[in-house]
Design a protein around this motif. Structure first.
Motif, short mmCIF file in Angstrom:
data_model
loop_
_atom_site.label_atom_id
_atom_site.label_comp_id
_atom_site.label_asym_id
_atom_site.label_seq_id
_atom_site.Cartn_x
_atom_site.Cartn_y
_atom_site.Cartn_z
N PRO A 63 85.99 133.81 -0.27
CA PRO A 63 85.43 132.64 -0.94
C PRO A 63 85.07 131.54 0.04
O PRO A 63 85.85 131.19 0.92
CB PRO A 63 86.55 132.21 -1.89
N GLY A 64 83.87 131.01 -0.11
CA GLY A 64 83.39 129.95 0.78
C GLY A 64 82.47 130.43 1.87
O GLY A 64 81.74 129.64 2.46
N ASN A 65 82.49 131.75 2.16
CA ASN A 65 81.62 132.28 3.19
C ASN A 65 80.16 132.28 2.73
O ASN A 65 79.87 132.54 1.57
CB ASN A 65 82.02 133.71 3.55
N TYR A 66 79.26 132.04 3.66
CA TYR A 66 77.83 132.08 3.37
C TYR A 66 77.30 133.46 3.72
O TYR A 66 77.63 134.02 4.77
CB TYR A 66 77.08 131.03 4.19
N VAL A 67 76.50 134.04 2.84
CA VAL A 67 75.90 135.35 3.09
C VAL A 67 74.41 135.28 2.82
O VAL A 67 73.94 134.50 1.98
CB VAL A 67 76.53 136.45 2.20
N LYS A 68 73.65 136.09 3.54
CA LYS A 68 72.21 136.17 3.34
C LYS A 68 71.88 137.32 2.38
O LYS A 68 72.68 138.23 2.20
CB LYS A 68 71.50 136.39 4.68
N LYS A 69 70.71 137.26 1.79
CA LYS A 69 70.26 138.31 0.90
C LYS A 69 70.26 139.65 1.63
O LYS A 69 69.76 139.76 2.75
CB LYS A 69 68.85 138.00 0.39
N GLY A 70 70.86 140.67 1.01
CA GLY A 70 70.93 141.98 1.63
C GLY A 70 72.19 142.22 2.43
O GLY A 70 72.42 143.34 2.91
N THR A 71 73.03 141.19 2.57
CA THR A 71 74.28 141.35 3.31
C THR A 71 75.22 142.30 2.57
O THR A 71 75.36 142.22 1.35
CB THR A 71 74.99 139.99 3.49
N LEU A 72 75.85 143.22 3.29
CA LEU A 72 76.78 144.16 2.69
C LEU A 72 78.03 143.43 2.22
O LEU A 72 78.72 142.78 3.00
CB LEU A 72 77.16 145.25 3.69
N LEU A 73 78.32 143.53 0.92
CA LEU A 73 79.49 142.87 0.35
C LEU A 73 80.69 143.81 0.26
O LEU A 73 81.81 143.42 0.50
CB LEU A 73 79.17 142.33 -1.04
N ALA A 74 80.42 145.06 -0.13
CA ALA A 74 81.51 146.03 -0.31
C ALA A 74 80.93 147.43 -0.34
O ALA A 74 79.72 147.63 -0.52
CB ALA A 74 82.27 145.74 -1.60
N THR A 75 81.79 148.43 -0.16
CA THR A 75 81.39 149.83 -0.28
C THR A 75 82.30 150.52 -1.29
O THR A 75 83.49 150.20 -1.38
CB THR A 75 81.46 150.56 1.07
N LEU A 76 81.73 151.45 -2.02
CA LEU A 76 82.43 152.10 -3.13
C LEU A 76 82.36 153.61 -2.99
O LEU A 76 81.29 154.17 -2.73
CB LEU A 76 81.78 151.66 -4.45
N ASP A 77 83.48 154.28 -3.16
CA ASP A 77 83.54 155.75 -3.14
C ASP A 77 83.55 156.28 -4.57
O ASP A 77 84.36 155.84 -5.39
CB ASP A 77 84.81 156.24 -2.43
N ASN A 78 82.66 157.24 -4.86
CA ASN A 78 82.63 157.88 -6.17
C ASN A 78 81.87 159.20 -6.04
O ASN A 78 80.69 159.21 -5.71
CB ASN A 78 81.94 156.98 -7.20
N PRO A 79 82.53 160.35 -6.32
CA PRO A 79 81.85 161.64 -6.24
C PRO A 79 80.64 161.72 -7.16
O PRO A 79 79.67 162.44 -6.85
CB PRO A 79 82.94 162.63 -6.68
N ASP A 80 80.66 161.01 -8.28
CA ASP A 80 79.52 161.03 -9.20
C ASP A 80 78.27 160.44 -8.56
O ASP A 80 77.15 160.84 -8.90
CB ASP A 80 79.85 160.26 -10.48
N PHE A 81 78.47 159.50 -7.65
CA PHE A 81 77.34 158.91 -6.96
C PHE A 81 76.66 159.94 -6.06
O PHE A 81 75.42 160.01 -5.99
CB PHE A 81 77.82 157.71 -6.13
N ILE A 82 77.45 160.75 -5.41
CA ILE A 82 76.90 161.81 -4.56
C ILE A 82 76.19 162.85 -5.42
O ILE A 82 75.10 163.33 -5.08
CB ILE A 82 78.02 162.46 -3.72
N SER A 83 76.79 163.20 -6.56
CA SER A 83 76.19 164.19 -7.46
C SER A 83 74.86 163.69 -8.01
O SER A 83 73.91 164.47 -8.17
CB SER A 83 77.14 164.50 -8.62
N LEU A 84 74.77 162.41 -8.29
CA LEU A 84 73.53 161.84 -8.81
C LEU A 84 72.41 161.94 -7.77
O LEU A 84 71.26 162.27 -8.11
CB LEU A 84 73.77 160.38 -9.19
#
Length: 207
Positions: free
Chosen positions: A96-117
């Motif tokens: 909280p309080g950090n400045y980020v630019k458009k397109g900045t990576l906020l987080a990454t998520l693991d999900n096998p369904d994403f790979i299947s899609l």
């Protein structure tokens, strides 16, 4: 023009700079929320250059009179970052309080369904190209009375069915912010990347 991004995964306050020939509006960012004064706000009528704001305590002074309060930002200046797919958080680059630019990576998520899609899209895209070619071939043969009408209709049905499957997978990927062109070029992504939709400040993190 100041913007705030309200997020389920992360709350950002977008900050697009706007030039004012007379005065520049101050911005307040508190510890548990993000508040912004916008030059377009009708709720604030005092001269900008007579206002001072303490970013830590949110105490505001106008014409040497101090008071505490909350600065409200219009809804159009908030952007919410929410995910339509569950999973396991691999990394979170948020504070909280950090400045980020458009397109900045906020987080990454693991999900096998994403790979299947992604796999479904790639396979259906390849099959669609083949079935389209076969349908066009049967269309030519049918006109020359070499192939039967039944084969032509079956070929058309197979092509349209696979095309529909490909478009459905592409639509789901689009909702997750994944470009099908990038997928075709770079291959399957192992994790889902969550990026900032606009420039702004992180306000709250709910992961």
């Amino acid at each position: 023009m100041k913007h705030t991004i309200l997020c389920a995964l992360a709350i950002l306050t977008a900050c697009n700079s706007t030039t004012n020939t007379k005065q520049e509006m101050p911005t307040t960012v508190t510890a548990d929320s993000v508040t912004v004064i916008s030059p377009d706000s009708t709720a604030y009528s005092q001269p900008y250059d007579s206002t001072s704001i303490d970013g830590t305590t949110a105490a505001t002074a106008i014409n040497k009179v101090s008071f505490n309060g909350t600065l409200i930002v219009p809804p159009q200046n908030f952007a919410s970052v929410t995910m339509l797919m569950g999973g396991i958080i691999r990394s979170v680059n948020l504070l909280p309080g950090n400045y980020v630019k458009k397109g900045t990576l906020l987080a990454t998520l693991d999900n096998p369904d994403f790979i299947s899609l992604q796999q479904t899209y790639l396979e259906s895209q390849a099959q669609t190209e083949y079935l389209k070619s076969e349908y066009n071939r049967q269309l030519v043969l049918s006109k020359e009375e070499v192939a039967s009408v039944k084969k032509l209709e079956q070929s058309k049905a197979d092509y349209l069915s696979m095309k529909s499957k490909m478009e459905a997978a592409a639509a789901q990927l689009s909702l997750l912010g994944i470009s099908t062109q990038s997928l075709l070029k770079n291959g399957i992504m192992p994790v889902l990347e969550i990026k900032a939709p606009v420039n702004g400040y992180i306000g709250k993190v709910k992961v």
